[in-house]
Design an enzyme around this catalytic site. Sequence first.
Site, mmCIF file in Angstrom:
data_model
loop_
_atom_site.group_PDB
_atom_site.id
_atom_site.type_symbol
_atom_site.label_atom_id
_atom_site.label_comp_id
_atom_site.label_asym_id
_atom_site.label_seq_id
_atom_site.Cartn_x
_atom_site.Cartn_y
_atom_site.Cartn_z
ATOM 1 N N GLU A 68 50.330 41.474 38.233
ATOM 2 C CA GLU A 68 50.950 42.546 39.018
ATOM 3 C C GLU A 68 52.020 43.308 38.238
ATOM 4 O O GLU A 68 52.246 44.489 38.470
ATOM 5 C CB GLU A 68 51.533 42.000 40.325
ATOM 6 N N PHE A 130 52.454 30.479 54.184
ATOM 7 C CA PHE A 130 51.821 30.508 52.862
ATOM 8 C C PHE A 130 51.973 31.895 52.239
ATOM 9 O O PHE A 130 51.683 32.904 52.873
ATOM 10 C CB PHE A 130 50.337 30.146 52.978
ATOM 11 N N MET A 494 64.530 42.830 16.597
ATOM 12 C CA MET A 494 65.845 43.383 16.927
ATOM 13 C C MET A 494 66.879 42.280 17.087
ATOM 14 O O MET A 494 68.020 42.404 16.635
ATOM 15 C CB MET A 494 65.759 44.234 18.197
#
Lengths: 579, 200
Positions: A68, A130, A494
Amino acid sequence: MDTLEINDKQTKESVATEELSGSQILLKGLIEEGVDTIFGYPGGAIMPIYDALYDFKKELNHILVRHEQGATHAAQGYARSSGRVGVVFATSGPGATNLITGIADAQIDSTPMVCITGQVFASLLGTDAFQETDVINITTPITKWNYQVTDASEIPEVLAKAFYIAKSGRPGPVLIDITKNAQIQKVEVEAYQKCEHIRSYRPYPIVRQNYIEKAAALINSAKKPFVLFGQGILLGNAEKEFQAFVEKAGIPSAWTILGAGAIATDHPLNVGMLGMHGNYGPNVLTNECDVLIAIGMRFDDRVTGRLDKYARQAKVIHLDIDPAEIDKNVKAEVPVWGDCKETLPLLTALVEEKSHDEWLAKFRDFTQKEIDQVIDAECNPTSGELTMGEVINQLNILTKGDAIIVTDVGQHQMVACRYAKFNHTRSNITSGGLGTMGFALPAAIGAKFGAPDKTVVAVIGDGGFQMTIQELGTIMQSGIDVKIMILNNQFLGMVRQWQELFNDKRYSFVDITSPDFVAVAKGYYIEGQKVSERENLVGALETMLNHKGSYLLEVMVTKENNVFPMVPQGCSVSEIRLK
Amino acid sequence: MDSNIEKKEYNITVYTENQIGLLNRIAIIFSRRKLNVESLNTSPSEVESIHRFNIVINETEDVVKKVARQLEKQVEVLKVYFNTNEDVIWQELALYKVPTDIIAEHVSVERLLREYGARAVVIRKDYTVFETTGHREETDALVEVLQQYGLIEFVRSARVAIIKDSDGFHAKLREFERLEPGEDVIENEYLNKGQKVFTM
């Protein structure tokens, strides 16, 4: 059958009201809002919406991501390349919590996005059902607005509000959480109406002519005016208005990384990038200008360095659509609220036509110093290992500055933003405010969907690529054409650079190993190659760019190279280091 | 520039839509900046359907201004005002529960109560509940006194404050409801009201 009715346009238009499920109302609303692309991932609590989506395959192109988080970044990339609202679907619980990073990223970088999450049945709210999670309260600090729908009849109005809020004023992410019962529930609805006004929400502050006049007077009296511009110009579609302004007033202008591309890289008044790894001249001369004109930018700490030594000599004019940005970090002598699309022409009308040649020459002197001491070695080396700068430089030559460059976060990001050429607006897509590693791959997918005619090149480090590497699956399945260029320095570069400069080279957990990226890509049926020799670089880049479809190019670059110039943390912009 | 260094009590008045979740949205603007909310009250306002928050914080004017703008930026917030204690009429309400028998034995208590403007809300065999309204120091002072007489319970409400020079929100709301609001809905942006110029 309801579904037949929906697909029959004539029926749709001939009846004023009809009974539809919440899910159908939602999808029809999305179409009304002009949505044609959705990035998402199904799950239990959003199943009714996905079931309805089955009947809208023609109108709504749903891209199945692999995580997602990838959906949010893809929606961001889509929004940033197209200027439209990115749309995300996810289920409740873990589906929703996986959106958090992308929503936070969209919030800090003002990206218009509407996320729809499924939620457990309203009757189960608060019972630890749930996959129940309190997504509204979790996302409150990182959304411009959010709302939980528990009744299908709320959907049209809430959806219309969501789109209006996401894209108007200073854009941002909005989340709508819809309980499963509301997705299933059938209600009669009237024709969809877009939202145009919310009484408690004023996205466009009133433009006040007296402040425009004050600003113009200050600019006209300035000997060393300096413009700082940010994403506000892109978000306001004010590129032309901006160019007209700086050209008439003849003011050297420098950009924040999200403002890159608002004016072409090669424009004579574009003096470069601001901030920690920005260009030499713009940083030093910030502390020498007499009038500082900030347009659609928010004085982020990476831009200002040490605040109490930032542009103290200058009178500041701040143009912004968000009143909360005025005086937040840097005090403005003259605030100019409003959409810069509206305020810039008003200002342009009042400023005198000028050319600050001597002042501009100063920037050029600094540029020359930077070329001699940094840029030449970085971009045109003739011996030693490949550098990130020369890869970007060669890419520029081949793409002619017409490609969309999507970057991840870290050294490669700074190098790409510094050296990539942008002839067009909306062609630099990066995670600026949040600095989200893993952003580039999914964002590049979204960017290509948003601008299908453009070449999209994702420039990614070996670390960040491994954070969202699974989105190669999205590329594979959707068949989207994204060029992936990994600049592999075998380090989390970095952080390593900081450890070298500030922690006595104590390289604490920055030594990262990688899989065979080309082999991984091959596993996803994506072609690719690895290059580490200078003589093979251009050919490899050409192969990548000319390849039909996605391609992965892994470039092995110098392990311990540092990005310079650099304003060390806690230092003033004028203390910028060239080495 | 004293106002930027010196912390004092500010009364922030927030006019909002009545929306679930807005309390959280407002509260986290303070907590994110590690600002302690001294008092928070939500109530209806003079306008039907419009809610009013009274929030008290002890901060510098600079911080309060920034917070006010962040509050006003929220979609469901209509308007934010911030005022010093001198600019508002404010009250807090306190309840005190004391054992009735002890109170009855001590005549001086009654006098004390009169002195503090308290009134008895409930008188039962076992306990009596008194109420006062006033400023913090006043309600606090009575606590100290009643402590000697076996104070069982004490509670004080959040502060409610009326802005001295406010004309109320009716006219403003009509402005907000128009598509193109007039100049006066943004007058809070003028921070130096006298000169109508920015002084920040």
